[in-house]
Write an enzyme that holds these catalytic residues in place. Structure first.
Site, PDB file in Angstrom:
ATOM      1  N   HIS A   1      34.808  38.138  42.027  1.00 21.00           N
ATOM      2  CA  HIS A   1      34.705  37.276  40.855  1.00 21.00           C
ATOM      3  C   HIS A   1      35.868  36.287  40.708  1.00 21.00           C
ATOM      4  CE1 HIS A   1      35.885  41.108  38.471  1.00 21.00           C
ATOM      5  NE2 HIS A   1      36.980  40.432  38.597  1.00 21.00           N
ATOM      6  N   ASN A   2      36.703  36.196  41.724  1.00 28.26           N
ATOM      7  CA  ASN A   2      37.700  35.109  41.795  1.00 28.26           C
ATOM      8  C   ASN A   2      37.643  34.585  43.207  1.00 28.26           C
ATOM      9  OD1 ASN A   2      38.619  35.610  39.197  1.00 28.26           O
ATOM     10  ND2 ASN A   2      40.669  36.220  39.803  1.00 28.26           N
TER      11      ASN A   2
ATOM     12  N   ASP B   1      44.650  36.382  41.550  1.00 29.38           N
ATOM     13  CA  ASP B   1      44.125  37.574  42.204  1.00 29.38           C
ATOM     14  C   ASP B   1      42.878  37.179  42.989  1.00 29.38           C
ATOM     15  OD1 ASP B   1      43.488  40.998  41.021  1.00 29.38           O
ATOM     16  OD2 ASP B   1      43.662  40.125  43.024  1.00 29.38           O
TER      17      ASP B   1
ATOM     18  N   HIS C   1      37.443  48.330  40.345  1.00 25.90           N
ATOM     19  CA  HIS C   1      37.748  46.941  39.974  1.00 25.90           C
ATOM     20  C   HIS C   1      39.164  46.644  40.450  1.00 25.90           C
ATOM     21  CE1 HIS C   1      38.809  43.916  36.543  1.00 25.90           C
ATOM     22  NE2 HIS C   1      38.432  43.279  37.636  1.00 25.90           N
TER      23      HIS C   1
ATOM     24  N   HIS D   1      31.451  37.745  34.557  1.00 24.74           N
ATOM     25  CA  HIS D   1      32.139  38.752  35.378  1.00 24.74           C
ATOM     26  C   HIS D   1      32.529  39.996  34.602  1.00 24.74           C
ATOM     27  CE1 HIS D   1      35.828  37.551  33.420  1.00 24.74           C
ATOM     28  NE2 HIS D   1      36.582  38.287  34.210  1.00 24.74           N
ATOM     29  N   GLY D   2      32.513  39.952  33.299  1.00 23.04           N
ATOM     30  CA  GLY D   2      32.939  41.126  32.552  1.00 23.04           C
ATOM     31  C   GLY D   2      33.183  40.748  31.116  1.00 23.04           C
ATOM     32  N   ALA D   3      33.873  41.582  30.406  1.00 25.16           N
ATOM     33  CA  ALA D   3      34.156  41.279  29.012  1.00 25.16           C
ATOM     34  C   ALA D   3      35.413  40.437  28.935  1.00 25.16           C
ATOM     35  CB  ALA D   3      34.349  42.580  28.244  1.00 25.16           C
TER      36      ALA D   3
END
Lengths: 141, 504
Positions: free
Chosen positions: B324-325, B92, B233, B427-429
């Site tokens: 974040h990718n 992604d 997101h 970037h997140g959990a």
């Protein structure tokens, strides 16, 4: 032919088994549909011929599943089952399939999960101990 | 595998065997206990094998294992001699996060109409399996425009404001994008998908600012306590996935030709300066631009949803939008740890790293890298010219989505990100439970009821995904953010809590 889903932290994996290669690829189609929606509700109304080839069996499996994903995303095509032949030839492997299914109907085909891609992670296609074939493939979802 | 503690928040996997640099993992002691036998650490070590990698193979506290590269990984390659790897970006491409804040509405203002706004958001932002916008089908020419100009294309076509662009990483379009490097297949997949959320862990969330930790930064970002926010997101959908798939295949073959030895075939790569490397970067940038445009269109839809229900504009302004990718060409003063890895002087690193002993910057931006962030967010510090001017004094906003029903965070990039992690943060959990386990854990519980009890309104295209995205399936983002804050790479600014969620 059979398929079984694997535990995987972020994604979905499937273990496939069948007496012959064609059946193995048919199992892959069935598993794939079952990730997207409830496969039992997909009716084999329409037929479609699909053909592709690749240098190796694992690449062929990935290519097959990616073709199914492509058809789903671009034509909303869902497949219930397929008759598949997989043969060696021309320095690689060739697949011919008659796939049966229908276009997605949101009312009858409840959304489960969208597959983002077919990965090479843990990818394997190999002869099984019982004389049949087995494969493992992990989907990015 | 040997793991040594560096300090309170960092661990080292010492270089050995084919590793060209150390691995460095940001984690608390508790996290490392869980991680010790996790395959993700081996992946951190594997990434260290890549030619041209500089400094260290870095992992953030939300690390979990992925395809070849771990998720939560950062790998910076020498821009001249290094390789680029699609697996270091992910399927992604430019999965990322956008945050908007209402300049007018607080939580209580919205409360009476919240369910209707969530419903309208669900209608206007298609999500879920086979999701596509039938009102927005792009011609090849439109798509080429999207791939080239990213969010600007969306604004030009009436979906947003010009000022939105200044609040997006890279202004909403990566340079070097080539629409012709993207295949016809990818075009077909992307044609009806602009403005769609996708499934899995993607969401559009209506939130409010629940806590403020840094008043100056929160004020600069426009995040006053109680204010309504919207977080989106999502990424590049089928188009980006197709680009990744195709180039992974090319790279698997290229590796033999360039005589690159890899511990894992999923690290397939090619030299940045090779035709394969260039082609991937041009296609990746194009796919990244699709994602920027996608989040821009969805923001527009969110604004419309609010306006239609409330009868007037909600004053939603973009706080920021982060990838974040991604793989990006960026410049830093030094290579972390000072050792350029991979022999040689690592480009300008020798001069900058060695000479800066008095702690002040020597050659500004002397180290040119291609930094892969897979499940990691850019986090530029205060003063960096890449930070929008109105935020420059406090640092770049870093948007960290948590899991549904809990909380998300806004951070500000800090100095040690620049000096230690090639300007990167988490970037997140990270997930800690497989989807099967999550479903099992959910059985018998009504997740919708639980969410409702917490006051969260949920509209999801598929209930299966609601179970799989249960808060318990993820690490606690508060712990992840805590490590990042204590490590000095990004500082906590605010906590956002969900009011309503639209999920795929």
């Amino acid at each position: 032919m059979s398929y079984r889903f694997l535990d995987h932290t972020a994604d979905v994996g499937a273990d496939l088994a069948a007496p012959d290669l064609g059946g193995l690829f048919a199992a892959a189609l069935a598993a794939f549909t079952d990730i997207l929606t409830d496969r039992a509700r997909v009716e084999p109304r329409d037929e479609r011929r699909i053909a592709l080839s690749a240098a190796g069996l694992e690449e062929l499996l990935v290519g097959w599943l990616e073709e199914l994903l492509y058809l789903f995303e671009t034509e909303d095509a869902l497949f219930h089952d397929a008759e598949v032949t997989v043969e060696e030839g021309g320095g690689g492997w060739a697949l011919h399939a008659l796939a049966r299914g229908e276009a997605q109907d949101p009312a009858r085909h409840p959304a489960k999960v969208l597959v983002k891609g077919v990965t090479y992670h843990g990818l394997a296609v190999r002869p099984a101990a019982d004389g049949g074939w087995a494969a493992r493939v992990i989907f990015d979802i | 595998m040997r793991i040594e503690r560096i300090d309170e928040t960092r661990w080292r996997i010492p270089r050995e065997g084919g590793m060209r640099v150390d691995g460095v993992v940001y984690a608390s002691a508790e996290m490392m206990d869980e991680l010790r036998d996790d395959p993700s650490l081996e992946q951190v070590a594997n990434v260290a094998h890549l030619p041209g990698i500089l400094g260290a193979s870095i992992a953030m506290p939300d690390i979990h294992w992925g395809y070849g590269f771990p998720i939560g990984g950062v790998a910076a390659m020498d821009a001249d001699d290094g390789v680029v790897s699609p697996g270091g970006v992910g399927y992604d491409i430019n999965c990322g996060v956008r945050l908007l804040v209402s300049t007018r509405l607080g939580r209580d203002d919205l409360a009476p109409e919240l369910p209707r706004v969530v419903d309208r958001l669900f209608d206007r932002v298609p999500s879920g399996v086979g999701a596509s916008r039938t009102d927005l089908t792009l011609s090849d020419r439109d798509l080429a425009g999207v791939l080239e100009r990213g969010a600007a294309w969306a604004v030009e076509s009436g979906r947003g404001e010009t000022r939105d662009l200044g609040a997006i990483e890279e202004g909403g379009a990566l340079p070097g994008a080539d629409p012709e490097a993207v295949s016809a297949r990818a075009y077909e997949r992307g044609r009806k998908q602009l403005g769609t959320l996708g499934s899995g862990n993607h969401f559009a969330e209506i939130q409010y600012v629940a806590e403020v930790y840094d008043r100056d930064a929160a004020e600069a970002f426009g995040l006053a306590p109680g204010r309504v926010t919207v977080m989106i997101h999502s990424g590049s959908r089928g188009l980006g996935h197709q680009v990744c798939t195709e180039h992974l295949k090319v790279m698997q073959e290229a590796v033999a030709r360039y005589r690159i030895e890899l511990p894992d075939r999923q690290l397939g790569c090619a030299p940045i300066r090779s035709p394969e490397g260039r082609r991937y970067l041009a296609a990746m940038a194009a796919a990244a631009n699709f994602a920027f445009a996608n989040r821009q269109v969805m923001s527009h839809q969110a604004r419309r949803a609010f306006a239609e229900v409330l009868g007037e504009e909600a004053g939603l302004e973009v706080v920021y939008d982060v990838c974040h990718n991604i793989a990006k060409f960026e410049r830093f003063d030094e290579v972390p740890g000072g050792d350029g890895g991979n022999g040689g002087d690592g480009g300008g690193a020798g001069g900058a790293g060695g000479a800066g002993n008095d702690g002040r910057r020597s050659t500004r931006g002397g180290v040119h890298v291609c930094v892969h962030r897979k499940g990691a967010t850019r986090a530029y510090p205060p003063g960096h010219p890449g930070v929008p001017e109105r935020y420059r004094a406090v640092g770049q906003p870093v948007l960290i989505p948590g899991d549904m029903g809990r909380y998300s965070y806004v951070l500000a990039g800090a100095e040690r990100a620049y000096s230690e992690t090639f300007g990167s943060a988490c970037h997140g959990a990270g997930r800690r439970m497989s989807r099967k386990q999550a479903k099992k854990a959910a059985r018998g519980r009504s997740l919708l009821d639980e969410m409702t009890e917490r006051g969260v309104v949920v509209r999801a295209a598929g209930m299966a995904t609601v179970a799989e995205e249960m808060p318990e399936a993820y690490k606690d983002v508060a712990d992840v953010v805590d490590v990042v804050d204590r490590a000095g790479i990004a500082k906590k600014v605010a906590q956002l809590r969900p009011l309503g969620v639209v999920k795929g």
